[in-house]
Motif scaffolding. Structure first.
Motif, PDB file in Angstrom:
ATOM      1  N   GLU A  15     -31.742  -0.028   5.738  1.00 34.53           N
ATOM      2  CA  GLU A  15     -31.083  -1.224   5.213  1.00 34.53           C
ATOM      3  C   GLU A  15     -30.522  -0.974   3.814  1.00 34.53           C
ATOM      4  N   LYS A  16     -31.273  -0.268   2.993  1.00 31.59           N
ATOM      5  CA  LYS A  16     -30.830   0.046   1.624  1.00 31.59           C
ATOM      6  C   LYS A  16     -29.591   0.953   1.643  1.00 31.59           C
ATOM      7  N   THR A  68     -26.550  -1.059   2.869  1.00 31.01           N
ATOM      8  CA  THR A  68     -26.076  -1.958   1.808  1.00 31.01           C
ATOM      9  C   THR A  68     -25.245  -1.188   0.784  1.00 31.01           C
ATOM     10  N   SER A 119     -21.799  -0.242   2.215  1.00 32.77           N
ATOM     11  CA  SER A 119     -20.948  -1.325   2.703  1.00 32.77           C
ATOM     12  C   SER A 119     -19.690  -1.547   1.867  1.00 32.77           C
ATOM     13  N   ALA A 136     -23.540  -0.348   9.784  1.00 31.99           N
ATOM     14  CA  ALA A 136     -24.677  -0.944  10.483  1.00 31.99           C
ATOM     15  C   ALA A 136     -25.859   0.013  10.469  1.00 31.99           C
ATOM     16  N   TYR A 190     -29.498   0.839  12.421  1.00 34.40           N
ATOM     17  CA  TYR A 190     -30.143   0.634  13.714  1.00 34.40           C
ATOM     18  C   TYR A 190     -31.477   1.359  13.773  1.00 34.40           C
ATOM     19  N   LEU A 237     -30.147  -3.488  16.214  1.00 38.87           N
ATOM     20  CA  LEU A 237     -29.513  -3.698  14.918  1.00 38.87           C
ATOM     21  C   LEU A 237     -30.539  -4.177  13.892  1.00 38.87           C
ATOM     22  N   ILE A 238     -30.586  -3.493  12.759  1.00 37.75           N
ATOM     23  CA  ILE A 238     -31.429  -3.912  11.632  1.00 37.75           C
ATOM     24  C   ILE A 238     -30.609  -4.794  10.703  1.00 37.75           C
ATOM     25  N   VAL A 239     -29.420  -4.306  10.319  1.00 36.01           N
ATOM     26  CA  VAL A 239     -28.517  -5.060   9.447  1.00 36.01           C
ATOM     27  C   VAL A 239     -27.098  -4.537   9.659  1.00 36.01           C
ATOM     28  N   GLY A 240     -26.116  -5.420   9.532  1.00 35.25           N
ATOM     29  CA  GLY A 240     -24.729  -5.014   9.681  1.00 35.25           C
ATOM     30  C   GLY A 240     -23.852  -5.681   8.635  1.00 35.25           C
ATOM     31  N   PHE A 241     -22.799  -4.986   8.228  1.00 33.07           N
ATOM     32  CA  PHE A 241     -21.844  -5.485   7.246  1.00 33.07           C
ATOM     33  C   PHE A 241     -20.432  -5.232   7.759  1.00 33.07           C
TER      34      PHE A 241
END
Length: 79
Positions: free
Chosen positions: A34-35, A38, A41, A48, A50, A66-70
């Motif tokens: 995630e870091k 970010t 991004s 993204a 995963y 998906l953990i996080v997406g931008f």
């Protein structure tokens, strides 16, 4: 078949009008993925992070979550 969970970050780019994944980066944990996503991004049209299941023998990846997406990303499950 021996499966293990890995964490990856994919930047996305446009190629001939389509959104395609760029070079994959591996992360040590979900928080690390995630870091990294970010931080990346601001430089990509989409990023993204995963978690994926990896077959240790063949190296095949499956079951992306998906953990996080931008921004603009492609659906990995559609492939």
């Amino acid at each position: 078949m021996s499966l293990s969970e890995k964490f990856i970050v994919l930047p996305f780019k446009k190629n001939r009008g389509n959104i395609v994944p760029g070079e994959m980066r591996q992360a040590s944990s979900a928080a690390s993925a995630e870091k990294i996503a970010t931080a990346m991004s601001a430089r990509h049209i989409g990023v993204a992070a995963y978690s994926v299941q990896v077959d240790e023998e063949s190296g095949d990846m499956s079951s992306p979550k998906l953990i996080v997406g931008f921004g603009e990303t492609a659906d990995l499950n559609a492939a």
